[in-house]
Design an enzyme around this catalytic site. Structure first.
Site, PDB file in Angstrom:
ATOM      1  N   ASP A  82       4.693   1.334   1.050  1.00 47.78           N
ATOM      2  CA  ASP A  82       3.613   0.359   0.987  1.00 47.78           C
ATOM      3  C   ASP A  82       3.662  -0.424  -0.320  1.00 47.78           C
ATOM      4  O   ASP A  82       4.119   0.081  -1.347  1.00 47.78           O
ATOM      5  CB  ASP A  82       2.245   1.050   1.056  1.00 47.78           C
ATOM      6  CG  ASP A  82       1.976   1.769   2.353  1.00 47.78           C
ATOM      7  OD1 ASP A  82       2.686   1.491   3.339  1.00 47.78           O
ATOM      8  OD2 ASP A  82       1.068   2.606   2.376  1.00 47.78           O
ATOM      9  N   LYS A  83       3.137  -1.626  -0.276  1.00 50.66           N
ATOM     10  CA  LYS A  83       2.952  -2.411  -1.491  1.00 50.66           C
ATOM     11  C   LYS A  83       2.132  -1.558  -2.468  1.00 50.66           C
ATOM     12  O   LYS A  83       1.196  -0.859  -2.062  1.00 50.66           O
ATOM     13  CB  LYS A  83       2.209  -3.701  -1.148  1.00 50.66           C
ATOM     14  CG  LYS A  83       1.936  -4.587  -2.330  1.00 50.66           C
ATOM     15  CD  LYS A  83       1.196  -5.824  -1.888  1.00 50.66           C
ATOM     16  CE  LYS A  83       0.857  -6.668  -3.100  1.00 50.66           C
ATOM     17  NZ  LYS A  83       0.085  -7.851  -2.731  1.00 50.66           N
TER      18      LYS A  83
END
Length: 185
Positions: free
Chosen positions: A24-25
């Site tokens: 994930d970011k």
């Protein structure tokens, strides 16, 4: 893409060439990128067969009660909040194994191992249990102690597509997470 140029697997097209495992970011740690289609297919099959292990570290709000356990709860798109995933009936199977590494005042350091790999799986499962990730403003709340969610992909083990040997790769905890776990923070 900058380093390898055109020598990446084309399985995911031009937008995500070679990406086998992503994070994930605002999550730190390991990614797996394949240089050719044969390696990409082999690694993707290992993930599907659950023989490719992914281990994470996280810091969550609250005092985790159990020393270890498993969350087996299906994940799907949140019925109202379109940017979020959630534990929902009819969602895709999602299994996360966890153990407490250390307890602190107000939060807990967890080690987690993914059995499946759903979007935002650890973030959704920890929030579902009532212990959202420190700094995760999507599933919990931001924190002045860290500028992102306190989640790090530390270790992956898989079979080399090239020679069949077991490969383990690691990435040490980043400074921002280490700072959370020092007595003088």
């Amino acid at each position: 893409m900058f380093h390898c140029g055109d020598s990446l697997s084309g399985i995911n097209g031009v937008m995500r060439p070679g990406i086998v495992h992503r994070i994930d970011k605002n999550t730190s740690g390991l990614l797996i990128v394949a240089k050719n289609d044969l390696a990409h297919t082999s690694l993707a099959e290992q993930i599907k067969a659950h023989s490719f292990t992914r281990e994470y570290h996280a810091v969550v709000y609250g005092g985790f009660q159990a020393d270890s356990g498993t969350v087996d709860a299906p994940i799907g798109r949140h019925p109202v909040k379109r940017k979020q995933m959630a534990v929902v009936a009819g969602g895709r199977n999602a299994v996360t194994h966890y153990s407490v590494t250390e307890r602190f005042e107000g939060f807990t350091h967890l080690s987690l191992r993914l059995e499946t790999g759903r979007t935002h799986q650890i973030r959704v499962h920890t929030a579902f249990m009532g212990y959202p990730l420190l700094g995760d403003d999507l599933y919990g709340e931001a924190s002045p102690l860290i500028s992102r969610q306190a989640l790090h992909c530390e270790k992956m083990t898989f079979q080399s597509p090239e020679n069949g040997r077991i490969v383990t790769v690691t990435a040490p905890l980043p400074e921002d997470m280490l700072c959370l776990m020092t007595p003088d923070r």
